[in-house]
Design an enzyme around this catalytic site. Sequence first.
Site, PDB file in Angstrom:
ATOM      1  N   LYS A 107       0.848  -1.331  -0.079  1.00  0.00           N
ATOM      2  CA  LYS A 107       0.009   0.060  -0.086  1.00  0.00           C
ATOM      3  C   LYS A 107       0.862   1.199  -0.036  1.00  0.00           C
ATOM      4  CE  LYS A 107      -4.040  -2.070   1.887  1.00  0.00           C
ATOM      5  NZ  LYS A 107      -3.934  -3.570   2.238  1.00  0.00           N
TER       6      LYS A 107
HETATM    7  C1  LIG Z   1      -4.437  -4.508   2.077  1.00  0.00           C
HETATM    8  C2  LIG Z   1      -3.815  -5.683   1.898  1.00  0.00           C
HETATM    9  C3  LIG Z   1      -4.076  -6.883   1.205  1.00  0.00           C
HETATM   10  C4  LIG Z   1      -5.517  -6.781   0.327  1.00  0.00           C
HETATM   11  O1  LIG Z   1      -5.393  -5.784  -0.812  1.00  0.00           O
HETATM   12  P1  LIG Z   1      -6.758  -5.216  -1.382  1.00  0.00           P
HETATM   13  O2  LIG Z   1      -6.268  -4.310  -2.578  1.00  0.00           O
HETATM   14  O3  LIG Z   1      -7.488  -4.737  -0.329  1.00  0.00           O
HETATM   15  O4  LIG Z   1      -7.584  -6.563  -1.927  1.00  0.00           O
HETATM   16  C5  LIG Z   1      -3.526  -7.931   1.040  1.00  0.00           C
HETATM   17  N1  LIG Z   1      -2.429  -8.270   1.695  1.00  0.00           N
HETATM   18  C6  LIG Z   1      -1.768  -7.242   2.472  1.00  0.00           C
HETATM   19  C7  LIG Z   1      -0.762  -7.409   3.401  1.00  0.00           C
HETATM   20  C8  LIG Z   1      -2.847  -5.980   2.583  1.00  0.00           C
HETATM   21  O5  LIG Z   1      -2.150  -5.086   3.398  1.00  0.00           O
END
Ligand SMILES: *Cc1c(COP(=O)(O)O)cnc(C)c1O
Length: 432
Positions: A107
Amino acid sequence: MKYYSTNHNTPDVSLETAVTQGLAADRGLFMPERINPLPESFFHEIGSMNFQEISFEVAKKFFGEDISDQILKKIVFDTLSFDTPLVNVNDHIYALELFHGPTSAFKDVGARFMARLLSHFLGKEKKMVHVLVATSGDTGSAVANGFLGVPGIHVHVLYPKGKVSEIQEKQFTTLGQNISALEIDGTFDDCQALVKSAFMDEVLKKKITITSANSINVARFLPQAFYYFNAWAKLEDKSRKVVFSVPSGNFGNLTAGLFAKRMGLPVSKFIAANNLNNIVFKYLQTGVYTPRPSISTIANAMDVGDPSNFARILDLYHNNHQAIVNDIVGTTYSDDQIRETLLSVYKTTGYLLDPHGAVGFRALNELLVKGETGIFLETAHPAKFTDTVEQVVGIGNVPMPEKLQAFMKGEKLSTEFPAKYESFRMYLDELE
Ligand SMILES: *Cc1c(COP(=O)(O)O)cnc(C)c1O
């Protein structure tokens, strides 16, 4: 470029409005009116380009009509101060390691990009912008760190009490400055509902400027397309069919992959890899979408009972279930299966997965067929989930990167709230 709402019940808006507003007025999610393909020449040259150069070319297709090349290049290059290596785990399965950014989760890419884009649009404006973000763990830290110290912006992180790991919590509760943490007595879905209520609160919106930094924001989810191209660029054998396995929660990551495919990236299939929160898995099997309250699992960033970006997938495919299942297959795994995968991969290859990456790996291991190369998104560093991972591979076997150690030294600062809009509203009323 104009952005329309997935609910098709409100006029199209500019990129600036889509980014600052977050959610459309009719509660839909914004979509770009066009997905511009990349020229063939790009795919010939991609092997010799670095992550920043590749991403700049992709970014121009989304944002080039609205932002000058010079500014866009700076935003992209500043955002991507780290790479996303492609690491072979076994046979034809690769990990796309997305955890080399400041908070050790994928993210960082979207959050850092959005912070820079928002700050570009705010420019000389005097008014404070409040970023409201609900997190199941990693969004909060990526957004908080992406926006830390950015003038004119205050970030409010809402997270479910007792449902995030210690290191995740430390990453957004210890920063101070323009970052506030709200510990909500409820689930992630409650946190998300509180944020959504604030966006529907017309009285509040007259008083303060609020925006969202959840993956519903186009400035967060579109840049996630960058690393799909980077992965492909790094593949030595580009003649094989490529399958991407995406550990999914709110489906921002997977949706960004679908955009990459529409832009010309040769992806043969996507796997929507779920934990026991398998609403989309059930949709893929039956054509019926039934949101349910989320269940706590050891892959907690994927504990989502009503994935917000699913509306974008439906829109992209005009609600055509058959077209969707042509591109996406689903899997769903229990905590025991996640642990089992983590351990066996560690034992047989030495590669240490995190619980989310384990879901992605397992799906490829089960579904990949001859002639295919599988790439799973390793969405976080295993040390972000030390307790869970150590229980599986043994104490002392999960080295913690220095940047994560630094967070652990900070002091937690957060305020507790019940999962009630009245309480959250009183907090928001104090803001200017
Ligand atoms: C947010 C997150 C996900 C899920 O991603 P999305 O885009 O919400 O589907 C998977 N793994 C980790 C470690 C995350 O932080």
